[in-house]
Design a protein around this motif. Structure first.
Motif, PDB file in Angstrom:
ATOM      1  N   GLU B 443       1.841  42.048  11.988  1.00 18.93           N
ATOM      2  CA  GLU B 443       1.388  43.013  12.988  1.00 18.93           C
ATOM      3  C   GLU B 443       2.294  44.234  12.870  1.00 18.93           C
ATOM      4  O   GLU B 443       3.458  44.097  12.480  1.00 18.93           O
ATOM      5  CB  GLU B 443       1.539  42.410  14.385  1.00 18.93           C
ATOM      6  N   CYS B 444       1.769  45.394  13.209  1.00 19.56           N
ATOM      7  CA  CYS B 444       2.570  46.622  13.137  1.00 19.56           C
ATOM      8  C   CYS B 444       3.924  46.382  13.818  1.00 19.56           C
ATOM      9  O   CYS B 444       4.000  45.943  14.961  1.00 19.56           O
ATOM     10  CB  CYS B 444       1.838  47.770  13.815  1.00 19.56           C
ATOM     11  N   LYS B 445       4.993  46.644  13.099  1.00 15.85           N
ATOM     12  CA  LYS B 445       6.339  46.341  13.608  1.00 15.85           C
ATOM     13  C   LYS B 445       6.661  47.158  14.858  1.00 15.85           C
ATOM     14  O   LYS B 445       7.334  46.687  15.773  1.00 15.85           O
ATOM     15  CB  LYS B 445       7.391  46.618  12.524  1.00 15.85           C
ATOM     16  N   ARG B 446       6.170  48.373  14.868  1.00 19.67           N
ATOM     17  CA  ARG B 446       6.427  49.238  16.023  1.00 19.67           C
ATOM     18  C   ARG B 446       5.723  48.676  17.260  1.00 19.67           C
ATOM     19  O   ARG B 446       6.329  48.563  18.321  1.00 19.67           O
ATOM     20  CB  ARG B 446       5.928  50.656  15.712  1.00 19.67           C
ATOM     21  N   ARG B 447       4.496  48.281  17.053  1.00 21.98           N
ATOM     22  CA  ARG B 447       3.754  47.688  18.158  1.00 21.98           C
ATOM     23  C   ARG B 447       4.487  46.451  18.676  1.00 21.98           C
ATOM     24  O   ARG B 447       4.617  46.237  19.883  1.00 21.98           O
ATOM     25  CB  ARG B 447       2.347  47.321  17.689  1.00 21.98           C
ATOM     26  N   TYR B 459       1.583  56.099  19.871  1.00 27.45           N
ATOM     27  CA  TYR B 459       1.702  57.049  18.772  1.00 27.45           C
ATOM     28  C   TYR B 459       2.374  56.374  17.595  1.00 27.45           C
ATOM     29  O   TYR B 459       3.294  55.585  17.751  1.00 27.45           O
ATOM     30  CB  TYR B 459       2.539  58.249  19.229  1.00 27.45           C
ATOM     31  N   LYS B 460       1.892  56.699  16.402  1.00 26.37           N
ATOM     32  CA  LYS B 460       2.487  56.156  15.183  1.00 26.37           C
ATOM     33  C   LYS B 460       2.798  57.306  14.263  1.00 26.37           C
ATOM     34  O   LYS B 460       1.969  58.208  14.122  1.00 26.37           O
ATOM     35  CB  LYS B 460       1.441  55.308  14.473  1.00 26.37           C
ATOM     36  N   ASN B 461       3.943  57.290  13.623  1.00 26.23           N
ATOM     37  CA  ASN B 461       4.150  58.344  12.632  1.00 26.23           C
ATOM     38  C   ASN B 461       3.509  57.916  11.319  1.00 26.23           C
ATOM     39  O   ASN B 461       3.063  56.787  11.165  1.00 26.23           O
ATOM     40  CB  ASN B 461       5.626  58.740  12.527  1.00 26.23           C
ATOM     41  N   ASN B 463       4.616  57.337   8.416  1.00 29.30           N
ATOM     42  CA  ASN B 463       5.305  56.319   7.629  1.00 29.30           C
ATOM     43  C   ASN B 463       5.825  55.255   8.594  1.00 29.30           C
ATOM     44  O   ASN B 463       7.022  55.099   8.762  1.00 29.30           O
ATOM     45  CB  ASN B 463       6.446  57.010   6.870  1.00 29.30           C
ATOM     46  N   CYS B 464       4.921  54.530   9.235  1.00 30.65           N
ATOM     47  CA  CYS B 464       5.293  53.711  10.386  1.00 30.65           C
ATOM     48  C   CYS B 464       6.107  52.469  10.034  1.00 30.65           C
ATOM     49  O   CYS B 464       7.251  52.338  10.451  1.00 30.65           O
ATOM     50  CB  CYS B 464       4.031  53.320  11.141  1.00 30.65           C
ATOM     51  N   CYS B 465       5.509  51.537   9.277  1.00 29.03           N
ATOM     52  CA  CYS B 465       6.219  50.285   9.028  1.00 29.03           C
ATOM     53  C   CYS B 465       5.623  49.549   7.829  1.00 29.03           C
ATOM     54  O   CYS B 465       4.601  49.964   7.294  1.00 29.03           O
ATOM     55  CB  CYS B 465       6.177  49.392  10.267  1.00 29.03           C
ATOM     56  N   THR B 466       6.247  48.457   7.450  1.00 23.80           N
ATOM     57  CA  THR B 466       5.787  47.645   6.323  1.00 23.80           C
ATOM     58  C   THR B 466       4.305  47.309   6.461  1.00 23.80           C
ATOM     59  O   THR B 466       3.532  47.457   5.516  1.00 23.80           O
ATOM     60  CB  THR B 466       6.582  46.324   6.281  1.00 23.80           C
ATOM     61  N   ILE B 467       3.916  46.849   7.623  1.00 27.53           N
ATOM     62  CA  ILE B 467       2.532  46.433   7.830  1.00 27.53           C
ATOM     63  C   ILE B 467       1.581  47.630   7.704  1.00 27.53           C
ATOM     64  O   ILE B 467       0.501  47.519   7.157  1.00 27.53           O
ATOM     65  CB  ILE B 467       2.389  45.771   9.230  1.00 27.53           C
ATOM     66  N   CYS B 468       2.013  48.779   8.203  1.00 27.10           N
ATOM     67  CA  CYS B 468       1.204  49.989   8.098  1.00 27.10           C
ATOM     68  C   CYS B 468       1.399  50.642   6.730  1.00 27.10           C
ATOM     69  O   CYS B 468       1.075  51.813   6.546  1.00 27.10           O
ATOM     70  CB  CYS B 468       1.545  50.980   9.202  1.00 27.10           C
ATOM     71  N   GLU B 469       1.948  49.886   5.803  1.00 34.27           N
ATOM     72  CA  GLU B 469       2.134  50.312   4.413  1.00 34.27           C
ATOM     73  C   GLU B 469       3.026  51.542   4.256  1.00 34.27           C
ATOM     74  O   GLU B 469       2.731  52.447   3.483  1.00 34.27           O
ATOM     75  CB  GLU B 469       0.763  50.510   3.749  1.00 34.27           C
TER      76      GLU B 469
HETATM   77 ZN   LIG Z   1       3.321  50.149  11.985  1.00 37.86          ZN
END
Ligand SMILES: [Zn+2]
Lengths: 363, 501
Positions: B443-447, B459-461, B463-469
Motif C-alpha cells: 500500500e502507498c507508504k505515505r498513506r 496529496y501525493k508528490n 515521487n511518492c514511494c516504492t509502491i507508487c513507483e
Molecule cells: Zn505512495
C-alpha cells in the motif's frame, strides 16, 4: 602486539616479579593510591603512570593471558610475572622504535592533560577564526569552565589577536619539531580551526593508518612534552604557558578554594561569594590567600593597595620574619588577611621566572 | 486587529522574523487567550516560538518541562545568544553553588526550563509556588503517555505539579503522537476544554523507499552502494551501538567516504566532535543509533537510511523527519530482511525485568529505604530503562513507605507489577508488528504512515514511494568527490593561524 601490550611488558619487566600484575594494572590505569604512587617511583615507571587509563579489568586480564600464551612472560608466583628471553627481545625492539614513550610523564601531567587539551583546542579554534574575523563557528567544547578560562585569557583587540596567532604558531612549530613526525601530525589533525572541527583519536588513527592505542599514546606524549617545555621555559612559550598555568593552578588548589576561584573568575566580589557559598569571611579569605600563593598573576592589588603592600614588605624586610603576629604588631591598621597575602606572595614571585615582566599580550 | 499587529511587532523585535510560519499564529492566539492547548507539529516548525512569544506578553514566568538535558541547554544557549538573559535551565547536573544562586532569585527569570525529575524537588516547588507562572509548557509531551514510544515515568507527576502551581494554562507540545497518545496527554495533564492544533505528520518533500533483502550481507552491499551514489549528507540508523560502529568502519573501508559512528556508548567529547563535524559539513554520512538526532538541527540532510527498522511508527516518523528540513526533496530508505524483527523484540524484553528479577527486586526493596535501594539498583544487572520502570512502579506501589509489608502484600505488589509488565510488553510488541506490517504491506507508504496517525492522504508528490513507483534517481550524487589533499602538519599548522580564508 599493540602498544598497551608492550607497556604492560615494560612495567612487568621493571617490577621484576616483585609486584603483581594487578599492580601493573593500577599503574597503567593511573590509580591514585599510596601503593601505586610509591611503586611508580620505586620501579622507575612514573612516566607511564596512567598511560592506559582507558584499559578495563577484563581487557587487561585478557592481555596477561595472551602474553603468557605466546610465552612472552612466565608466572613466577601467584600473579607475579617475569619476562622470558623472548619477551625481553620483543620489548627491546619495541622500545627502540617507540621513542615517544620517553616523552610521557604520566605521574606529573596526566591529571591535567585533559583539561589542558580542552583549553588548547578551544583557544586555537577561537584564534583561528578570530584572526579571519569570523565569529560564527561551532565551538568544540560545551564546558562552561573551559569557556570562561579561554575568555579570561583571550586577547581583546584585533592586533593582539594577530600577534597571539603568530606567537602560537611559533610556539607550536617549535614544540612539534621536538617530537616524531607522526606524533606532530596526530596533534595537528586533532586541532580545530577555521572551517574545520578537529578529529577524534579514532579518526586520526584511521587517517594516519595507525593503531588507536598508539595514536592515543603518541598524542598524550605530545601533550606531556608541551607541558614539560612550558613549565621549563615559560618565557619561550608565553601563550601556551599562560593557558597551562590556568589549568595547573586549579589542579593544585584544594577543592573548596577551586570553587572560590571559579566565582572570582566570574567576577563575583568576596562578599557575594560569602553569600553564595554560605561560608564565613575568614574561609573565603583563606581561599584567596591560597590562590594568590599559587598564581603569580593573581591581582592582589584588588585586595591590598600598592601602598599597603609596600608598608607590609617594608616591615617584613626589616624584621626578617615570616611570623605574622610580629608583623601585624607593627602595622595596626592592616588586616591579617592583607599581610598573609603579601607575605605569601614573596615566595611565589621567585618561582615566576621573569614571566611577569614579559607581558606577552602587548605588541 | 490591534493584536495582530502587536504580535508581528513582537515577532520582529524579539526574533527578527517578518512573518509567522504555518500554524504558529493560530496556536499563539489560543495560548494568549489562556486556553489549554495541545499542539502537534513537525520538529523544525518553530515550536519554541509558541511559548517564547507569549512570554513577552504575559507578566508572569513561563515554565518549560523538557525531557532532555541537551535540548534544554541548546535552547538556553540560543536564547542567550539572541540577547534574552532572563532564561535558565535547572537540572540535577547543575553545580550546587550555581543552583542555589539561581533558586534564590528565581522570579527574575522569564523562561525557566526544568526536567520532570527536578520538578519533584520540594525546595524548587516552594519557590515556584510563590511566583507567578503564566504558562506551563510540556515539551515532548508524548513522554507522558505509557502508550507513547518514549514513556518517562516522571512525566506522570506533572499534573500534580501543575495543580500545585494553581493550574496555570498548559501548552503541550509534541512532534509525533498517535490519536491514542494525544488523548492520553490531555487526560494525564488534566487539560480542560483543550484546543488541539494537529499538523499533518506528512512530509511532502520526502520520498519513501522500502527494499527487502534475504540476508544481512545483501543489505550491507546495498547500503554500501547507496552511501556511494546518494547525495549527502545523510544518516544511517542502526538498532545497536555495535552495528553503528561496524557499518561506519565498513563504509569507510569500502567506499573511502567520510563516515563516522555516533552512539550513546561513546565518550562525551568524541560525541561532541562528531556531532559538530557533521553539522559543519565535514562528514558524508553518520552511522548512528537513535541517540543521534534529538536537538540536532541540520536543514540539509538529504537522506535517512534505516539499516534496521525502528521499533514503531512514531520512532520511524521522528527519525526520517530529520531529512529535508530545508524543504528540498529528500529520501527515506528502509532496508530490511527476515531476521530484523529479532533485535527490537529483544530490546523490548530488556526494557523490563523478568519474573525472577522482579522477585529479587521486591525483596531488596522491602529491606531497604529508598535511597539505599536506588544505590543498590545502580549496580543491578538490568537496563537503565528497566531501572527507571522499576523505580516508578515501586513508588506507585508505595514500596518505600515506613511500615513493613507482609508477605501477602508483597505478593500482591508482585502480581500487580507483573501484570503491568505483560500489558506494556504486549503493547510494544503490537507496535512493532504495526511497523513491520507497514513495511511489507503493498500500500502507498505515505498513506500507511498517515493512517497510523489517524489522518487521510490528500496529496501525493510525484515521487511518492516504492509502491507508487518512485525512484531514487533524483537523489543521486553527480559531483565527483575531491580526493583529500596530501597532509603535511607544518602546512596545516600555518594555515590554522593564517588570515587566509
Ligand atoms: Zn505512495
Amino acid at each position: 602486539m599493540n602498544v598497551t601490550c608492550f607497556l604492560t611488558l615494560y612495567v612487568l619487566k621493571q617490577f621484576n616479579g616483585e609486584r603483581s600484575a594487578r599492580g601493573a594494572f593500577h599503574l597503567l590505569k593511573g590509580k591514585k593510591n599510596a601503593q601505586t604512587l610509591a611503586d611508580a617511583k620505586l620501579f622507575d615507571v612514573s612516566h607511564v603512570f596512567g598511560a592506559c587509563n582507558f584499559i578495563t579489568d577484563s581487557t587487561f586480564q585478557q592481555m596477561i593471558d595472551n602474553l603468557s600464551n605466546d610465552r612472552s612472560i612466565e608466572e613466577i608466583s601467584n600473579n607475579s610475572y617475569r619476562l622470558t628471553a623472548c619477551g625481553e627481545e620483543k620489548l627491546a625492539s619495541f622500545l627502540k622504535e617507540a621513542d615517544y614513550i620517553k616523552q610521557l610523564n604520566g605521574l606529573k601531567y596526566s591529571p591535567m592533560e585533559n583539561k589542558f587539551w580542552q583549553l588548547v583546542m578551544l583557544y586555537v579554534q577561537c584564534i583561528s577564526n578570530m584572526v579571519r574575523k569570523e565569529n560564527q563557528f561551532l565551538p568544540v567544547s560545551s564546558d562552561p569552565a573551559i569557556f570562561s578560562l579561554v575568555k579570561k585569557q583571550f586577547p581583546v583587540t584585533y592586533n593582539e589577536r594577530v600577534w597571539t596567532a603568530n606567537q602560537l604558531l611559533k610556539e607550536l612549530s617549535e614544540l612539534l619539531t621536538g617530537v616524531h613526525e607522526k606524533s606532530a601530525g596526530i596533534f595537528v589533525l586533532r586541532l580545530s580551526r577555521y572551517k574545520r572541527i578537529g578529529l577524534t583519536i579514532r579518526q586520526v588513527a584511521h587517517f594516519m593508518k595507525l593503531e588507536e592505542d598508539e595514536t592515543l599514546l603518541r598524542f598524550k606524549a605530545v601533550l606531556h612534552h608541551i607541558m614539560f617545555s612550558c613549565f621549563e621555559w615559560p618565557d619561550r612559550y608565553p601563550v601556551l604557558f599562560r593557558l597551562l598555568n590556568g589549568v595547573a593552578l586549579k589542579e593544585s588548589l584544594t577543592l573548596s578554594a577551586k570553587k572560590t576561584l571559579e566565582w572570582l573568575n566570574r567576577g563575583k566580589p568576596l562578599e557575594e561569594i560569602m553569600k553564595i557559598r554560605n561560608l564565613k569571611r575568614s574561609t573565603i579569605e583563606d581561599h584567596i590567600v591560597e590562590i594568590a600563593m599559587h598564581d603569580p598573576h593573581f591581582p592582589i592589588e584588588e585586595y591590598v593597595s600598592v601602598e599597603e603592600q609596600k608598608a607590609i614588605l617594608h616591615v617584613y624586610e626589616r624584621l626578617k620574619t615570616r611570623r605574622l603576629k610580629r608583623i601585624k604588631d607593627e602595622l595596626e591598621t592592616i588586616s591579617y588577611f592583607k599581610i598573609r597575602m603579601v607575605i605569601g606572595r614573596v615566595g611565589v614571585e621567585k618561582d615566576a621566572v621573569g614571566e611577569a615582566s614579559e607581558k606577552p599580550f602587548r605588541i | 486587529m490591534l493584536r495582530k499587529m502587536q504580535l508581528e511587532r513582537l515577532l520582529k523585535s524579539h526574533f527578527g522574523f517578518n512573518s509567522f510560519r504555518k500554524g504558529q499564529r493560530e496556536i499563539i492566539e489560543d495560548v494568549l487567550e489562556k486556553k489549554d492547548v495541545l499542539a502537534m507539529l513537525p520538529t523544525g516548525a518553530g515550536k519554541s516560538l509558541l511559548y517564547l512569544l507569549p512570554g513577552y506578553i504575559f507578566d508572569g514566568s513561563i515554565l518549560i518541562v523538557s525531557p532532555l538535558l541537551s535540548l534544554m541547554e541548546d535552547q538556553v544557549e540560543q536564547l542567550k545568544k539572541a540577547g534574552e538573559k532572563r532564561v535558565v535551565a535547572i537540572n540535577s547536573f547543575m553545580d550546587p553553588g550555581e543552583r542555589s544562586r539561581v533558586l534564590h532569585q528565581l522570579s527574575k527569570f522569564k523562561f525557566i526550563y526544568v526536567s520532570p525529575e527536578i520538578l519533584q524537588s520540594p525546595f524548587l516547588m516552594n519557590k515556584l509556588i510563590h511566583m507567578k507562572i503564566s504558562l506551563f509548557v510540556v515539551d515532548e509531551a508524548h513522554c507522558i503517555s505509557q502508550w507513547g514510544h518514549e514513556f518517562r515515568p516522571h512525566y506522570l507527576s506533572l499534573s500534580e505539579a501543575r495543580r500545585k502551581l494553581g493550574s496555570p494554562p498548559c501548552l503541550a507540545l509534541t512532534a509525533t503522537a498517535t490519536e491514542e497518545v494525544r488523548e492520553d496527554i490531555k487526560k494525564q495533564l488534566e487539560m480542560k476544554n483543550v484546543v488541539c492544533h494537529i499538523h499533518s505528520v506528512d512530509r511532502e518533500n520526502i520520498t519513501f523507499i522500502v527494499e527487502p533483502f534475504f540476508t544481512c550481507d545483501e543489505k550491507m552491499e546495498r547500503v554500501k552502494e547507496l552511501a556511494k551514489i546518494l547525495k549527502g549528507p545523510g544518516i544511517i540508523y542502526t538498532s545497536t551501538r555495535a552495528w553503528a560502529e561496524n557499518l561506519s568502519a565498513f563504509l569507510m573501508e569500502s567506499n573511502q567516504l567520510k563516515v563516522a559512528a555516533y552512539h550513546g556508548g561513546m565518550e562525551t567529547h568524541d560525541r561532541l566532535l562528531i556531532q559538530k563535524q557533521f553539522l559543519n559539513g565535514q562528514l558524508d554520512c553518520i552511522c548512528a543509533t537513535n541517540a543521534f538526532g534529538m536537538g540536532i538541527n541540520k536543514p540539509n540532510i538529504r537522506y535517512v537510511i534505516h539499516f534496521h527498522p525502528p521499533a514503531n511508527m512514531e520512532a520511524y516518523v521522528q527519525e526520517i523527519g530529520r531529512a529535508g528540513r530545508d524543504q528540498c526533496p529528500s529520501v527515506a530508505i528502509l532496508l530490511y530482511n527476515e531476521g530484523d524483527k529479532e533485535i527490537p523484540s529483544l530490546l523490548i524484553e530488556h526494557e523490563f525485568p523478568d519474573e525472577n528479577q522482579l522477585i529479587e527486586l521486591i525483596q531488596a526493596a522491602s529491606l531497604m529505604d529508598k535511597e539505599r535501594f536506588l544505590q543498590w539498583l545502580e549496580g543491578y544487572g538490568i537496563s537503565s530503562t528497566a531501572k527507571r520502570f522499576i523505580e516508578f512502579q515501586f513508588e506507585q506501589e508505595k514500596m518505600f513507605n515506613r511500615e513493613e509489608k507482609t508477605k501477602e502484600q508483597l505478593a500482591i505488589v508482585f502480581q500487580t507489577i507483573l501484570n503491568h509488565i505483560q500489558k506494556r510488553k504486549q503493547y510494544k510488541l503490537n507496535k512493532l508488528d504495526e511497523m513491520f506490517h507497514w513495511i511489507v504491506k503493498k500500500e502507498c507508504k505515505r498513506r500507511g504512515i498517515l493512517k497510523a496517525f489517524g489522518e487521510h492522504l490528500t496529496y501525493k508528490n510525484k515521487n511518492c514511494c516504492t509502491i507508487c513507483e518512485a525512484t531514487i534517481q533524483p537523489f543521486l550524487n553527480h559531483k565527483k568527490r575531491e580526493p583529500d589533499s596530501f597532509f603535511q602538519w607544518e602546512k596545516e599548522l600555518h594555515y590554522i593561524f593564517s588570515r587566509v580564508t
